[in-house]
Scaffold this motif. Structure first.
Motif, PDB file in Angstrom:
ATOM      1  N   ILE A   6      -1.095  -2.771   2.092  1.00  0.00           N
ATOM      2  CA  ILE A   6      -0.191  -3.699   2.783  1.00  0.00           C
ATOM      3  C   ILE A   6       1.092  -3.893   1.974  1.00  0.00           C
ATOM      4  N   SER A   7       0.967  -4.035   0.657  1.00  0.00           N
ATOM      5  CA  SER A   7       2.153  -4.199  -0.190  1.00  0.00           C
ATOM      6  C   SER A   7       3.056  -2.974  -0.110  1.00  0.00           C
ATOM      7  N   THR A   8       2.462  -1.797  -0.134  1.00  0.00           N
ATOM      8  CA  THR A   8       3.240  -0.560  -0.032  1.00  0.00           C
ATOM      9  C   THR A   8       3.972  -0.501   1.298  1.00  0.00           C
ATOM     10  N   GLY A   9       3.244  -0.721   2.378  1.00  0.00           N
ATOM     11  CA  GLY A   9       3.828  -0.601   3.709  1.00  0.00           C
ATOM     12  C   GLY A   9       4.935  -1.600   3.964  1.00  0.00           C
ATOM     13  N   ILE A  10       4.688  -2.853   3.632  1.00  0.00           N
ATOM     14  CA  ILE A  10       5.691  -3.893   3.882  1.00  0.00           C
ATOM     15  C   ILE A  10       6.964  -3.620   3.098  1.00  0.00           C
ATOM     16  N   VAL A  11       6.834  -3.309   1.826  1.00  0.00           N
ATOM     17  CA  VAL A  11       8.036  -3.113   1.007  1.00  0.00           C
ATOM     18  C   VAL A  11       8.760  -1.823   1.407  1.00  0.00           C
ATOM     19  N   ALA A  12       8.034  -0.757   1.694  1.00  0.00           N
ATOM     20  CA  ALA A  12       8.692   0.486   2.115  1.00  0.00           C
ATOM     21  C   ALA A  12       9.503   0.258   3.383  1.00  0.00           C
ATOM     22  N   LEU A  13       8.945  -0.469   4.333  1.00  0.00           N
ATOM     23  CA  LEU A  13       9.667  -0.748   5.581  1.00  0.00           C
ATOM     24  C   LEU A  13      10.823  -1.719   5.365  1.00  0.00           C
ATOM     25  N   ALA A  14      10.583  -2.772   4.579  1.00  0.00           N
ATOM     26  CA  ALA A  14      11.627  -3.776   4.346  1.00  0.00           C
ATOM     27  C   ALA A  14      12.788  -3.204   3.534  1.00  0.00           C
ATOM     28  N   GLU A  15      12.525  -2.180   2.745  1.00  0.00           N
ATOM     29  CA  GLU A  15      13.543  -1.594   1.877  1.00  0.00           C
ATOM     30  C   GLU A  15      14.527  -0.705   2.650  1.00  0.00           C
ATOM     31  N   ILE A  16      14.143  -0.216   3.810  1.00  0.00           N
ATOM     32  CA  ILE A  16      15.038   0.639   4.597  1.00  0.00           C
ATOM     33  C   ILE A  16      16.280  -0.173   4.985  1.00  0.00           C
ATOM     34  N   GLY A  17      17.436   0.304   4.561  1.00  0.00           N
ATOM     35  CA  GLY A  17      18.687  -0.389   4.846  1.00  0.00           C
ATOM     36  C   GLY A  17      18.959  -1.582   3.952  1.00  0.00           C
ATOM     37  N   ASP A  18      18.059  -1.858   3.002  1.00  0.00           N
ATOM     38  CA  ASP A  18      18.225  -2.970   2.069  1.00  0.00           C
ATOM     39  C   ASP A  18      19.351  -2.644   1.085  1.00  0.00           C
ATOM     40  N   LYS A  19      19.894  -3.683   0.437  1.00  0.00           N
ATOM     41  CA  LYS A  19      21.009  -3.444  -0.480  1.00  0.00           C
ATOM     42  C   LYS A  19      20.625  -2.539  -1.642  1.00  0.00           C
ATOM     43  N   VAL A 120      10.857 -11.353  -3.321  1.00  0.00           N
ATOM     44  CA  VAL A 120      10.213 -12.544  -2.766  1.00  0.00           C
ATOM     45  C   VAL A 120       8.892 -12.156  -2.090  1.00  0.00           C
ATOM     46  N   ALA A 121       8.891 -11.023  -1.399  1.00  0.00           N
ATOM     47  CA  ALA A 121       7.655 -10.538  -0.771  1.00  0.00           C
ATOM     48  C   ALA A 121       6.583 -10.270  -1.825  1.00  0.00           C
ATOM     49  N   THR A 122       6.979  -9.750  -2.976  1.00  0.00           N
ATOM     50  CA  THR A 122       6.028  -9.481  -4.053  1.00  0.00           C
ATOM     51  C   THR A 122       5.395 -10.775  -4.546  1.00  0.00           C
ATOM     52  N   VAL A 123       6.198 -11.825  -4.688  1.00  0.00           N
ATOM     53  CA  VAL A 123       5.664 -13.134  -5.088  1.00  0.00           C
ATOM     54  C   VAL A 123       4.612 -13.592  -4.075  1.00  0.00           C
ATOM     55  N   ALA A 124       4.973 -13.546  -2.790  1.00  0.00           N
ATOM     56  CA  ALA A 124       4.066 -14.028  -1.737  1.00  0.00           C
ATOM     57  C   ALA A 124       2.799 -13.172  -1.641  1.00  0.00           C
ATOM     58  N   LEU A 125       2.942 -11.860  -1.739  1.00  0.00           N
ATOM     59  CA  LEU A 125       1.770 -10.975  -1.643  1.00  0.00           C
ATOM     60  C   LEU A 125       0.826 -11.163  -2.834  1.00  0.00           C
ATOM     61  N   ALA A 126       1.400 -11.341  -4.027  1.00  0.00           N
ATOM     62  CA  ALA A 126       0.555 -11.573  -5.206  1.00  0.00           C
ATOM     63  C   ALA A 126      -0.208 -12.888  -5.078  1.00  0.00           C
ATOM     64  N   ALA A 127       0.450 -13.898  -4.523  1.00  0.00           N
ATOM     65  CA  ALA A 127      -0.226 -15.182  -4.305  1.00  0.00           C
ATOM     66  C   ALA A 127      -1.285 -15.057  -3.218  1.00  0.00           C
ATOM     67  N   LYS A 128      -0.984 -14.347  -2.171  1.00  0.00           N
ATOM     68  CA  LYS A 128      -1.914 -14.192  -1.040  1.00  0.00           C
ATOM     69  C   LYS A 128      -3.185 -13.447  -1.466  1.00  0.00           C
ATOM     70  N   TYR A 129      -2.997 -12.306  -2.120  1.00  0.00           N
ATOM     71  CA  TYR A 129      -4.151 -11.448  -2.427  1.00  0.00           C
ATOM     72  C   TYR A 129      -4.780 -11.733  -3.781  1.00  0.00           C
ATOM     73  N   GLN A 130      -4.086 -12.474  -4.642  1.00  0.00           N
ATOM     74  CA  GLN A 130      -4.582 -12.743  -5.996  1.00  0.00           C
ATOM     75  C   GLN A 130      -5.054 -11.460  -6.673  1.00  0.00           C
ATOM     76  N   ALA A 131      -4.246 -10.422  -6.509  1.00  0.00           N
ATOM     77  CA  ALA A 131      -4.543  -9.103  -7.070  1.00  0.00           C
ATOM     78  C   ALA A 131      -3.237  -8.547  -7.633  1.00  0.00           C
ATOM     79  N   LEU A 132      -2.893  -8.989  -8.822  1.00  0.00           N
ATOM     80  CA  LEU A 132      -1.589  -8.681  -9.415  1.00  0.00           C
ATOM     81  C   LEU A 132      -1.320  -7.178  -9.486  1.00  0.00           C
ATOM     82  N   LEU A 133      -2.215  -6.423 -10.096  1.00  0.00           N
ATOM     83  CA  LEU A 133      -1.955  -4.993 -10.295  1.00  0.00           C
ATOM     84  C   LEU A 133      -1.850  -4.217  -8.984  1.00  0.00           C
ATOM     85  N   PRO A 134      -2.778  -4.390  -8.030  1.00  0.00           N
ATOM     86  CA  PRO A 134      -2.627  -3.661  -6.769  1.00  0.00           C
ATOM     87  C   PRO A 134      -1.350  -4.036  -6.010  1.00  0.00           C
ATOM     88  N   VAL A 135      -0.968  -5.309  -6.047  1.00  0.00           N
ATOM     89  CA  VAL A 135       0.248  -5.725  -5.341  1.00  0.00           C
ATOM     90  C   VAL A 135       1.488  -5.125  -6.007  1.00  0.00           C
TER      91      VAL A 135
END
Length: 197
Positions: A6-19, A120-135
């Motif tokens: 989920i972390s990979t997919g969300i960030v890869a998609l959110a990064e398209i066109g990102d600054k 910011v997504a990384t902060v939220a995903l790490a809090a959600k999954y409580q899995a620092l290394l995988p996130v």
């Protein structure tokens, strides 16, 4: 495993066109040496997302699971809205050339990523999954999936990516995560498989 995917997919998609992807295009066009640019992006992302993930993991110790579930649900919905807002790129972010290609990329990417939606997504995903290394591994891999082709293929692919569609998909994923987190927090007996724990 789901935290990484989920972390990979969300960030890869959110990064398209990102600054930061726009920064990758500019650095590639300016320096025409992909290896130090890619290594700079990797190290900057690991440092930035490692810090963000650590904050996310720490935040879970500050509130009970119900409060944290509500905060995360609202945060994911806010991320969905933010993802739909186009980024603007400041050319000054790429004007650090006197440091050499690797250091220029490292510094520029680290600074550009501060407060960015993927951080910011990384902060939220790490809090959600409580899995620092995988996130952190997932968000970093997602950044590389979006930025390595930008560095290698540059403008050849820039105009072929349906940015609005990709951002719509990313926003939908954030929204689903937000609603699912809120439902699991408010009605845990019905959504125990989604519950924040």
């Amino acid at each position: 495993m789901s935290a990484f995917i989920i972390s990979t997919g969300i960030v890869a998609l959110a990064e398209i066109g990102d600054k930061t992807q726009l920064l990758a295009f500019i650095l590639a066009a300016k320096f025409k040496k992909p290896v130090p640019i890619i290594l700079g992006i990797l190290i900057a992302t690991l440092a930035n997302h490692g810090f963000a993930g650590a904050i996310g993991a720490w935040l879970t110790s500050l509130a009970d699971s119900e409060t944290m579930g509500l905060i995360l649900g609202v945060s994911f919905i806010a991320m969905a809205i933010w993802t739909l807002i186009p980024d603007k790129f400041d050319e000054a972010d790429a004007k650090l050339a006197h440091f050499g290609i690797f250091c220029t990329t490292l510094v520029a990417f680290f600074i550009a990523e501060m407060g960015d939606k993927t951080q910011v997504a990384t902060v939220a995903l790490a809090a959600k999954y409580q899995a620092l290394l995988p996130v952190v591994a997932g968000t970093t891999f997602g950044m590389m999936l979006a930025n390595v082709p930008a560095v290698l293929l540059g403008k050849k692919i820039a105009n072929r990516i349906p940015v609005r569609l990709v951002h719509g998909i990313a926003a939908s994923i954030f929204a689903v995560l937000g609603v699912a987190t809120l439902l699991a927090t408010m009605k845990p007996e019905l959504f125990s498989f989604l519950a924040f724990n």
